[in-house]
Enzyme design. Structure first.
Site, PDB file in Angstrom:
ATOM      1  N   GLU A 106       1.650   3.658   3.115  1.00  0.00           N
ATOM      2  CA  GLU A 106       2.077   3.096   4.396  1.00  0.00           C
ATOM      3  C   GLU A 106       3.603   3.196   4.479  1.00  0.00           C
ATOM      4  OE1 GLU A 106      -1.790   0.141   4.541  1.00  0.00           O
ATOM      5  OE2 GLU A 106       0.197  -0.757   4.616  1.00  0.00           O
ATOM      6  N   HIS A 120       0.871  -1.177   0.000  1.00  0.00           N
ATOM      7  CA  HIS A 120       0.000   0.000   0.000  1.00  0.00           C
ATOM      8  C   HIS A 120       0.906   1.224   0.000  1.00  0.00           C
ATOM      9  CE1 HIS A 120      -3.113  -2.771   2.025  1.00  0.00           C
ATOM     10  NE2 HIS A 120      -3.457  -2.607   0.751  1.00  0.00           N
ATOM     11  N   HIS A 133       3.310  -3.375   6.904  1.00  0.00           N
ATOM     12  CA  HIS A 133       2.267  -2.394   6.626  1.00  0.00           C
ATOM     13  C   HIS A 133       2.104  -1.454   7.808  1.00  0.00           C
ATOM     14  CE1 HIS A 133       0.262  -4.428   3.064  1.00  0.00           C
ATOM     15  NE2 HIS A 133       1.070  -5.383   3.501  1.00  0.00           N
ATOM     16  N   GLU A 142       1.526  -5.258  10.910  1.00  0.00           N
ATOM     17  CA  GLU A 142       0.931  -3.921  11.007  1.00  0.00           C
ATOM     18  C   GLU A 142       1.680  -3.181  12.103  1.00  0.00           C
ATOM     19  OE1 GLU A 142      -1.291  -2.705   9.038  1.00  0.00           O
ATOM     20  OE2 GLU A 142      -2.135  -4.484   8.050  1.00  0.00           O
TER      21      GLU A 142
END
Length: 347
Positions: free
Chosen positions: A71, A68, A164, A227
């Protein structure tokens, strides 16, 4: 190395964003770190680094970020790791493929241009042939397959960590997602996550379309999606917040000993998914509700025409609630805690 190659390795992120490419094949590979590391520029944002000596037991680690494009913190961390490997400030004990995923979206400071790249793996890119993300999904699948085709076949020697940051805040600031493999999670992965001070792990129960799901399913990698905080623009990240994950990554690459007395993360297992079916979709979750927020039985979380998602367990926690996705895509995951049973079953 030529001076241009030195510049690319010293600032891999800057060179990638600038569209810097090797002038010819001789400029696309070489040695660095006093000839202890071989490197090869394979594609835009794709760099192979290997120890000068590779054996049948040498681990292979794929490190990806920027799937992404907005990010940015993991992208910046990964670029610093490349610079330190190239300069000899970080020892390299494994083969490593560095991947900056959606470079075009990174340049545009966007999550993606046409379609979420992390929903196009496992051949799903063929469903959106006109998408600007489709060719990149094809290229990243091929890069992973080539990399792992040359990897050791011994158990536990193939790793993929896809990094991410989340759109929302989270009850657990840093957490991991493990793709469905049909088997039990590995103790090695949980030990590494503990070393990185990852607070929670989410376990998928169906095959997915993510990059880590692809490498687990098609390349036999011990894989996870990390994450590591919240989405922020380039240059606005406090990388000190990611120091534990960064240190654990560096220990993995260097073959160094993990830290002692690290607590294993709490574990949550997916038990449901909210799917946006039309533009009439309504998600009854406020925009500031963090990931892993719990909801009680009988709570109506989403409606879309005749479709309703109602909490069926005493407590379910929501992860990645996002009502702005395209119809047909996931608008949230529901999980329940399974820490005790999962940790007892680790292999």
């Amino acid at each position: 190395m030529t001076s241009s190659a030195e510049a690319v390795l010293a600032d891999f992120l800057g060179a990638t964003l600038a569209g810097t490419r090797p002038a010819d094949a001789s400029q696309a590979q070489g040695a660095c770190a006093n000839d202890t590391v071989r490197w090869q520029w394979l594609d835009e944002g794709v760099l192979l680094l290997e120890p000068a000596r590779v054996s049948e037991t040498t681990p292979s680690v794929l490190l990806s970020a920027g799937v992404h494009g907005d990010e940015t913190a993991p992208i910046e961390l990964l670029a610093k790791i490349v610079a330190d490997l190239a300069a000899g400030r970080l020892a390299l004990a494994c083969r490593v493929l560095v991947v900056l995923g959606n470079v075009a979206a990174m340049r545009a400071a966007m999550r993606y241009q046409d379609d979420d790249l992390n929903r196009l793996f496992g051949g799903r890119h063929a469903r959106v042939p006109q998408s600007r993300e489709a060719p990149r999904a094809v290229a990243l699948e091929a890069a992973a397959q080539r990399f792992f085709a040359a990897a050791s076949t011994q158990p536990g020697r193939r790793w993929h960590l896809d990094m991410h940051t989340a759109i929302r805040a989270s009850a657990f600031e840093q957490f991991a997602l493990l793709p469905y493999t049909g088997g039990e999670p590995t103790r090695a992965m949980f030990d590494w996550l503990a070393d990185a001070r990852i607070a929670a792990v989410l376990i998928h129960t169906e095959k997915g379309a993510t990059y880590s799901s692809f490498t687990a399913d098609h390349c036999g990698a011990t894989a996870c999606t990390l994450e590591l905080g919240k989405v922020r623009p380039f240059g606005e990240n406090d990388l000190a917040r990611f120091a534990n994950a960064d240190a654990a990554l560096r220990r993995l690459l260097a073959g160094a000993t993990k830290t002692d007395n690290a607590l294993l993360p709490r574990v949550f297992t997916v038990i449901g998914q909210i799917t946006k079916q039309s533009d009439a979709f309504a998600l009854h979750v406020a925009a500031d509700v963090p990931n892993f927020t719990p909801f009680a039985r009988d709570t109506v979380l989403a409606e879309d025409g005749a479709y309703r998602y109602v909490v069926a367990h005493d407590e379910e926690r929501i992860v990645f609630p996002n009502p702005t996705v395209k119809p047909g895509l996931r608008a949230g995951l529901l999980v329940v805690e399974t820490t005790e049973a999962t940790l007892a079953a680790l292999i």
